[in-house]
Write a protein that holds these residues in place. Structure first.
Motif, mmCIF file in Angstrom:
data_model
loop_
_atom_site.group_PDB
_atom_site.id
_atom_site.type_symbol
_atom_site.label_atom_id
_atom_site.label_comp_id
_atom_site.label_asym_id
_atom_site.label_seq_id
_atom_site.Cartn_x
_atom_site.Cartn_y
_atom_site.Cartn_z
ATOM 1 N N ALA A 367 -11.226 38.602 25.737
ATOM 2 C CA ALA A 367 -10.467 37.371 25.523
ATOM 3 C C ALA A 367 -10.253 37.076 24.043
ATOM 4 O O ALA A 367 -9.291 36.390 23.670
ATOM 5 N N ALA A 368 -11.131 37.612 23.188
ATOM 6 C CA ALA A 368 -11.020 37.305 21.758
ATOM 7 C C ALA A 368 -9.698 37.800 21.192
ATOM 8 O O ALA A 368 -9.112 37.158 20.313
ATOM 9 N N GLY A 369 -9.216 38.935 21.722
ATOM 10 C CA GLY A 369 -7.960 39.486 21.207
ATOM 11 C C GLY A 369 -6.762 39.125 22.068
ATOM 12 O O GLY A 369 -5.661 39.640 21.843
ATOM 13 N N ALA A 370 -6.957 38.273 23.072
ATOM 14 C CA ALA A 370 -5.867 37.969 24.009
ATOM 15 C C ALA A 370 -4.831 37.053 23.348
ATOM 16 O O ALA A 370 -5.168 36.277 22.448
ATOM 17 N N PRO A 371 -3.554 37.155 23.802
ATOM 18 C CA PRO A 371 -2.542 36.239 23.265
ATOM 19 C C PRO A 371 -2.774 34.827 23.794
ATOM 20 O O PRO A 371 -3.642 34.616 24.650
ATOM 21 N N LEU A 372 -1.984 33.889 23.300
ATOM 22 C CA LEU A 372 -2.016 32.496 23.782
ATOM 23 C C LEU A 372 -3.379 31.841 23.580
ATOM 24 O O LEU A 372 -3.910 31.173 24.475
ATOM 25 N N GLN A 373 -3.956 32.039 22.399
ATOM 26 C CA GLN A 373 -5.181 31.308 22.071
ATOM 27 C C GLN A 373 -4.835 29.820 22.014
ATOM 28 O O GLN A 373 -3.758 29.435 21.565
ATOM 29 N N VAL A 374 -5.726 28.987 22.487
ATOM 30 C CA VAL A 374 -5.456 27.543 22.564
ATOM 31 C C VAL A 374 -5.872 26.881 21.237
ATOM 32 O O VAL A 374 -6.974 27.144 20.744
ATOM 33 N N PRO A 375 -4.985 26.044 20.632
ATOM 34 C CA PRO A 375 -5.339 25.414 19.357
ATOM 35 C C PRO A 375 -6.596 24.548 19.469
ATOM 36 O O PRO A 375 -6.867 23.960 20.522
ATOM 37 N N GLU A 376 -7.331 24.457 18.360
ATOM 38 C CA GLU A 376 -8.597 23.720 18.321
ATOM 39 C C GLU A 376 -8.438 22.268 18.778
ATOM 40 O O GLU A 376 -9.272 21.738 19.517
ATOM 41 N N ASP A 377 -7.346 21.598 18.308
ATOM 42 C CA ASP A 377 -7.214 20.176 18.651
ATOM 43 C C ASP A 377 -6.994 19.984 20.154
ATOM 44 O O ASP A 377 -7.448 18.994 20.733
ATOM 45 N N VAL A 378 -6.325 20.952 20.780
ATOM 46 C CA VAL A 378 -6.132 20.856 22.238
ATOM 47 C C VAL A 378 -7.478 21.052 22.938
ATOM 48 O O VAL A 378 -7.842 20.309 23.863
ATOM 49 N N LYS A 379 -8.240 22.039 22.460
ATOM 50 C CA LYS A 379 -9.583 22.262 23.034
ATOM 51 C C LYS A 379 -10.432 21.004 22.890
ATOM 52 O O LYS A 379 -11.122 20.593 23.829
ATOM 53 N N ASP A 380 -10.363 20.391 21.711
ATOM 54 C CA ASP A 380 -11.161 19.175 21.467
ATOM 55 C C ASP A 380 -10.822 18.086 22.469
ATOM 56 O O ASP A 380 -11.709 17.474 23.074
ATOM 57 N N ALA A 381 -9.514 17.859 22.639
ATOM 58 C CA ALA A 381 -9.073 16.773 23.532
ATOM 59 C C ALA A 381 -9.500 17.065 24.970
ATOM 60 O O ALA A 381 -9.975 16.181 25.694
ATOM 61 N N ARG A 382 -9.345 18.329 25.373
ATOM 62 C CA ARG A 382 -9.730 18.684 26.760
ATOM 63 C C ARG A 382 -11.239 18.527 26.951
ATOM 64 O O ARG A 382 -11.688 18.029 27.987
ATOM 65 N N LEU A 383 -11.997 18.966 25.960
ATOM 66 C CA LEU A 383 -13.454 18.865 26.105
ATOM 67 C C LEU A 383 -13.884 17.405 26.239
ATOM 68 O O LEU A 383 -14.726 17.063 27.076
ATOM 69 N N GLN A 384 -13.256 16.560 25.449
ATOM 70 C CA GLN A 384 -13.600 15.136 25.498
ATOM 71 C C GLN A 384 -13.323 14.540 26.869
ATOM 72 O O GLN A 384 -14.155 13.829 27.436
ATOM 73 N N ALA A 385 -12.132 14.853 27.408
ATOM 74 C CA ALA A 385 -11.752 14.308 28.723
ATOM 75 C C ALA A 385 -12.702 14.829 29.804
ATOM 76 O O ALA A 385 -13.168 14.082 30.679
ATOM 77 N N LEU A 386 -12.994 16.129 29.722
ATOM 78 C CA LEU A 386 -13.856 16.745 30.731
ATOM 79 C C LEU A 386 -15.277 16.170 30.655
ATOM 80 O O LEU A 386 -15.881 15.833 31.678
ATOM 81 N N GLN A 387 -15.773 15.999 29.437
ATOM 82 C CA GLN A 387 -17.143 15.491 29.312
ATOM 83 C C GLN A 387 -17.247 14.036 29.750
ATOM 84 O O GLN A 387 -18.256 13.623 30.297
ATOM 85 N N ALA A 388 -16.169 13.279 29.516
ATOM 86 C CA ALA A 388 -16.185 11.882 29.967
ATOM 87 C C ALA A 388 -16.282 11.831 31.492
ATOM 88 O O ALA A 388 -17.061 11.046 32.060
ATOM 89 N N LEU A 389 -15.510 12.689 32.155
ATOM 90 C CA LEU A 389 -15.549 12.716 33.623
ATOM 91 C C LEU A 389 -16.935 13.163 34.117
ATOM 92 O O LEU A 389 -17.514 12.553 35.037
ATOM 93 N N LEU A 390 -17.466 14.207 33.497
ATOM 94 C CA LEU A 390 -18.772 14.707 33.926
ATOM 95 C C LEU A 390 -19.875 13.679 33.679
ATOM 96 O O LEU A 390 -20.794 13.541 34.484
ATOM 97 N N ARG A 391 -19.747 12.934 32.572
ATOM 98 C CA ARG A 391 -20.742 11.896 32.263
ATOM 99 C C ARG A 391 -20.719 10.816 33.351
ATOM 100 O O ARG A 391 -21.766 10.350 33.813
ATOM 101 N N THR A 392 -19.504 10.438 33.771
ATOM 102 C CA THR A 392 -19.389 9.433 34.830
ATOM 103 C C THR A 392 -20.090 9.934 36.100
ATOM 104 O O THR A 392 -20.814 9.184 36.765
ATOM 105 N N GLN A 393 -19.862 11.212 36.407
ATOM 106 C CA GLN A 393 -20.475 11.757 37.628
ATOM 107 C C GLN A 393 -21.993 11.817 37.499
ATOM 108 O O GLN A 393 -22.713 11.525 38.453
ATOM 109 N N GLN A 394 -22.472 12.222 36.318
ATOM 110 C CA GLN A 394 -23.920 12.312 36.117
ATOM 111 C C GLN A 394 -24.572 10.931 36.249
ATOM 112 O O GLN A 394 -25.601 10.785 36.923
ATOM 113 N N ASP A 395 -23.945 9.936 35.629
ATOM 114 C CA ASP A 395 -24.488 8.568 35.733
ATOM 115 C C ASP A 395 -24.470 8.104 37.192
ATOM 116 O O ASP A 395 -25.423 7.486 37.667
ATOM 117 N N ALA A 396 -23.381 8.417 37.892
ATOM 118 C CA ALA A 396 -23.272 7.994 39.291
ATOM 119 C C ALA A 396 -24.356 8.668 40.129
ATOM 120 O O ALA A 396 -24.984 8.040 40.990
#
Ligand code: SAH
Ligand code: SF4
Ligand code: F3S
Length: 466
Positions: A367-396
């Motif tokens: 994957a390191a040499g694969a095309p269509l690497q995702v930009p850092e800022d997109v990764k950041d935003a996705r990670l934030q959204a995903l972690q927020a959802l997972l945090r809600t589930q963990q608390d629940a």
């Protein structure tokens, strides 16, 4: 069959020497660090808290994500100063780098940090005494990153004592290596081909751990449910059979295993969750992504629907089972729609806990040499959204245990006087007021309150298991 390659100590070896081990990475590294300490004990090495009191320092490294090598070199820079200060006082320090960075970048380590004495990969820990002897003869740096034909477990002494404070919960590696070659992962390169320890060797070590106080054992492997060890009957045993044999050990109250791969979650193992009360109803089952396109690009070998189906069957077998998982956001080619599919899978399944990471390109992986690497800022935003959802589930999930009575294995004292701390079947930290005599025992606790990372409760009944 086990042979011990460790020679009895000679007169000159008996002098006590300090050993300081720094451990990064997964639980298998925690286990390996304990085994390296065991294998060095006959040479007179005893664990010390600080590197400046150590005649030998081992840095046990992890290569799984981000700038692993830089982290190692910066720590080595610090250890070099310790070594130099000790040298000025006439004391010698053997500096060893072990683990997955050593395996992947051994030559580079010796080139950039020539003050390192030993570089050893995870498959050669049983050869450590010999390497120490060679390093002590000042014959220059020693490097051993082979994948030797002999299994290291046949040569390492069994675990002497459980690894956690108080010794009540222990790790036991039963399987190593990986042949699955997920697109993003270094493990098949650093830990080598998949192999399983024979059943008897695992059972013997487990009995020993229980004799020295363990009440809970976590079986470890990169693909622990792909376990296929040689049984005493000459047949190949899977994890279900092994778990059943372990559950029969008197005094062993709880069994866990990690990390599992969905492809190896077979019917027998699902049935074991129904049939074995000792098998804890908490399973770490990494899925990485909820998008079939990305799962295929990752070479995971299953679809999102297949994962959902495994979860259904597990919940059917053991209705109170709770799930944990690993997620990667921003694998090459991951679109918004792919990411949304991951979010949907999380909403559908519901996780009690999870680990999530931004995709980190690892040198030498597809994957390191694969095309269509995702930009850092997109990764950041996705990670934030995903972690927020997972945090809600963990608390629940944690909120859901409030008001319930759960069996807690008490492992030590809490922070306040008179307080005990323990863990629930779901690996939640639980605090109660109670007598010291409960440490090492399992007692019923009514959960009263949920905090960010722990629960508090009150004792219902003191129930000791023989
Ligand atoms: N054998 C386990 C995973 C071991 S690595 C399995 O197959 O599930 C632990 C976790 O680290 C993985 O589950 C994955 O989520 C994460 N990981 C591994 N390589 C990564 C990489 N290159 N970038 C980001 N996360 C990674
Ligand atoms: Fe890595 Fe995949 Fe093997 Fe897990 S199954 S260790 S993620 S290659
Ligand atoms: Fe890290 Fe090696 Fe474990 S790369 S996660 S220490 S197997």
């Amino acid at each position: 069959m086990t042979q011990h390659s460790v020679c009895p100590p000679t007169e000159s070896d008996r002098e006590v020497k300090g050993l300081h081990v720094i451990t990064w990475g997964c639980q298998m590294n925690v286990y390996d660090s304990a085994r390296m300490t065991d294998v060095l004990r006959p040479l007179g090495y005893q664990a010390v808290e600080a590197p400046d009191a150590a005649d030998m320092v081992i840095l046990n490294t992890c290569h799984i994500r981000d700038r692993a090598a830089e982290k190692v070199f910066s720590e080595l820079g610090r250890l070099r100063l310790v070594k130099e200060t000790r040298a000025a006082e006439g004391q010698r320090t053997i500096l060893a780098v072990a683990g997955c960075v050593a395996q992947a970048e051994g030559a580079e380590i010796l080139a950039r940090a020539p003050y390192v004495d030993i570089v050893l990969g995870p498959q050669t820990y049983h050869r450590l005494p010999e390497m120490v002897a060679r390093a002590a003869r000042a014959a220059g740096a020693v490097i051993d990153t082979d994948f030797p034909a002999e299994q290291k477990f046949d040569f390492l002494p069994d675990a002497q004592a459980p690894q956690t404070p108080g010794g009540l919960t222990a790790f036991l590696t039963i399987q190593e290596g990986c042949d699955k070659f997920c697109s993003f992962c270094v493990v098949p390169y650093t830990r080598g081909a998949e192999s399983s320890r024979p059943v008897e060797s695992v059972l013997r070590e487990a009995r020993r751990l229980v004799e020295t106080g363990a009440r809970e054992i976590t079986l470890l492997g990169q693909n622990v449910n792909g376990y296929h060890g040689e049984g005493p009957d000459g047949r190949v045993w899977g994890l279900a059979g092994l778990a059943e044999a372990l559950a029969a050990i008197p005094g062993l109250a709880r069994i866990r295993y990690t990390t599992s791969h969905p492809r190896d979650m077979d019917d027998a193992l699902i049935a074991a969750h129904r049939d074995l009360p000792a098998l804890m109803p908490f399973l770490h089952l990494p899925v990485q992504s909820g998008s079939d396109r990305i799962l295929a690009a990752m070479n995971r070998g299953h679809t999102a629907a297949e994962y959902r189906d495994i979860v259904l069957r597990l919940r059917d077998a053991r209705p109170d089972i709770a799930l944990s998982s690993d997620f990667i956001v921003g694998h090459p080619g991951e679109s918004d729609a792919d990411f949304e599919a991951t979010m949907q899978l999380i909403r559908d399944v519901g996780f009690a806990q999870a680990f999530s990471f931004k995709y980190s390109p690892r040198p030498g992986t597809p994957a390191a040499g694969a095309p269509l690497q995702v930009p850092e800022d997109v990764k950041d935003a996705r990670l934030q959204a995903l972690q927020a959802l997972l945090r809600t589930q963990q608390d629940a999930f944690n909120d859901g245990t409030v008001g319930r009575v759960v069996p807690v294995l008490f492992t030590g004292h809490g922070r306040k006087p008179g307080q005990l701390s323990g863990r629930s079947p779901y690996l939640q930290a639980v605090h109660v007021d109670g007598p010291d005599a409960l440490i090492g025992q399992i007692a019923q606790v009514e959960i009263r309150e949920r905090y960010t990372n722990s629960l508090s409760g009150t004792l219902i009944q003191e129930r000791a298991f023989a």
